[in-house]
Design a protein around this motif. Structure first.
Motif, short mmCIF file in Angstrom:
data_model
loop_
_atom_site.label_atom_id
_atom_site.label_comp_id
_atom_site.label_asym_id
_atom_site.label_seq_id
_atom_site.Cartn_x
_atom_site.Cartn_y
_atom_site.Cartn_z
N ASP A 175 -5.34 12.55 35.66
CA ASP A 175 -4.02 12.96 36.14
C ASP A 175 -3.38 11.88 37.00
OD1 ASP A 175 -4.24 15.31 34.77
OD2 ASP A 175 -4.38 16.60 36.54
N LEU A 176 -4.16 11.28 37.89
CA LEU A 176 -3.61 10.25 38.76
C LEU A 176 -3.08 9.07 37.95
CD1 LEU A 176 -3.00 9.03 41.49
CD2 LEU A 176 -5.39 8.29 41.64
N ASP A 177 -3.82 8.64 36.95
CA ASP A 177 -3.37 7.51 36.13
C ASP A 177 -2.05 7.83 35.44
OD1 ASP A 177 -5.49 5.93 36.84
OD2 ASP A 177 -6.66 6.32 35.02
N TRP A 178 -1.87 9.10 35.03
CA TRP A 178 -0.60 9.47 34.40
C TRP A 178 0.55 9.30 35.40
CZ3 TRP A 178 3.53 12.69 34.97
CH2 TRP A 178 4.37 12.83 33.86
N PHE A 179 0.34 9.73 36.64
CA PHE A 179 1.40 9.59 37.65
C PHE A 179 1.62 8.13 38.01
CE2 PHE A 179 0.61 14.15 38.47
CZ PHE A 179 1.93 14.60 38.45
N ILE A 180 0.56 7.34 38.04
CA ILE A 180 0.75 5.91 38.29
C ILE A 180 1.60 5.28 37.19
CG2 ILE A 180 -0.46 3.69 38.38
CD1 ILE A 180 -2.78 5.16 39.79
N ASP A 181 1.33 5.66 35.94
CA ASP A 181 2.05 5.10 34.80
C ASP A 181 3.52 5.52 34.78
OD1 ASP A 181 -0.25 3.85 33.94
OD2 ASP A 181 -0.73 5.36 32.42
N HIS A 182 3.81 6.70 35.31
CA HIS A 182 5.17 7.25 35.21
C HIS A 182 5.92 7.31 36.54
CE1 HIS A 182 3.24 8.70 31.50
NE2 HIS A 182 4.45 8.72 30.99
N GLY A 183 5.24 6.95 37.64
CA GLY A 183 5.85 7.15 38.95
C GLY A 183 6.59 5.97 39.52
N HIS A 184 6.56 4.82 38.82
CA HIS A 184 7.32 3.63 39.24
C HIS A 184 7.03 3.23 40.69
CE1 HIS A 184 9.25 3.93 35.41
NE2 HIS A 184 9.94 5.01 35.72
N GLY A 185 5.76 3.35 41.10
CA GLY A 185 5.36 2.84 42.41
C GLY A 185 5.72 3.71 43.59
N LYS A 186 6.11 4.98 43.37
CA LYS A 186 6.48 5.85 44.48
C LYS A 186 5.24 6.33 45.24
CE LYS A 186 10.75 7.51 42.37
NZ LYS A 186 11.51 8.67 41.89
N LYS A 187 5.47 6.68 46.49
CA LYS A 187 4.42 7.27 47.33
C LYS A 187 3.95 8.57 46.69
CE LYS A 187 1.79 7.94 50.92
NZ LYS A 187 0.65 7.08 51.23
#
Length: 299
Positions: free
Chosen positions: A201-213
């Motif tokens: 799940d974390l990797d998905w957010f890293i891939d789609h979160g554009h560097g946000k906190k």
């Protein structure tokens, strides 16, 4: 907290809040407010959250419509040097009815409200179409821009993944507040083996979160099941040992979480007490710690 409420300029120039990059590892508790706790109980439990566990934040969960309740939250947070992750609560009713736990004229409110979150899991529960939720987030950002309160959505990775157009919503958020509940994975077994599930799940957010906190806000492992808490894997084990082991696992990964893009991952324990949500509490229903709990706040 200072003895005098600071000027608004301390919000304008960014000097009030710590650098988000310092907010990694354990940061505090989710705290269920459906019981509409008294001002005295809030003071007592917020003091415990701050002093005993060295927390920075309380993440509100649930809804209370008692007049003046958020003033009591604000005062308890201020008096005990805590920030609040405030809440627009949609609940789990399958509709778009919501309660706003932010309304107050208390002059301290903007100095303790770290973020406003839309939750809980409005995408997963399909309470609003993505475009309407995005519009609500953008409206909240505009309304709160003069007091510099950021806005987010409290949601599962799967909630975004199952909704077309959710990237637009992610792009609109100021931070990403993640529900990390690996017990419900179809591949769950014991908490000590859950790190690959967390990383997925974390990797998905890293891939789609554009560097946000990012934060793990609704984050934990239940010690018991109930009609509303059932695993999706026949091998998932719910007991006190596994609840303990999940938080110990996160604590052991402090250095990894510190260096995640966006300033590291800060994580909350869900939830403060079994009286608030059975099975998830750090305290049991008689007010006793279920296991030793003193996770690190830095590394």
């Amino acid at each position: 907290m200072p003895t005098v409420i600071p000027p608004d300029s301390s919000l304008d120039d960014g000097s009030w809040w710590c650098d988000p990059a310092s907010e990694y590892a354990f940061v505090g508790f989710s705290y269920e407010v459906t019981a509409c706790q008294s001002a005295e109980q809030l003071q007592q439990e917020f003091r415990d959250i701050r002093v005993r566990f060295n927390s920075r934040y309380v993440r509100l969960y649930g809804a209370c419509d008692r007049e003046g309740f958020y003033d009591d939250i604000v005062n308890a947070a201020w008096d005990n040097t805590l920030g609040i992750h405030a809440l627009i609560w949609f609940g789990f009713n399958g509709d778009d009815t919501f309660s706003l736990l932010l309304c107050t004229s208390n002059p301290k409110a903007k100095f303790i409200t770290r973020v406003l979150q839309f939750g809980s899991e409005p995408l997963f529960d399909n309470v609003l179409p993505v475009d309407e939720l995005t519009a609500q987030v953008q409206a909240a950002k505009a309304n709160l821009s003069d007091i510099h309160i950021p806005v987010t959505v409290s949601e599962l990775a799967f909630g975004y993944q199952e909704r077309n157009g959710s990237q637009v919503l992610l792009n609109a958020l100021d931070s990403i507040n993640i529900h990390m509940l690996p017990f419900f994975s179809q591949n769950a077994s014991i908490a000590n083996d859950s790190w690959p599930l967390v990383l997925t799940d974390l990797d998905w957010f890293i891939d789609h979160g554009h560097g946000k906190k990012m934060y793990f806000d609704e984050n934990g492992w239940p010690s018991v099941t109930s009609p509303s808490v059932q695993p999706n894997s026949p091998f998932a084990v719910s007991d006190i040992q596994n609840e303990h082991d999940y938080f110990a696992l996160l604590d052991s990964m402090c250095l990894f979480l510190k260096h995640v893009v966006g300033g590291g991952i800060g994580w909350f324990a869900h939830i403060y007490s079994d009286n608030q949500e059975p099975g998830y509490g750090i305290y049991n229903s008689t007010g006793q710690l279920k296991f030793p709990f003193q996770p690190g706040t830095h590394c």
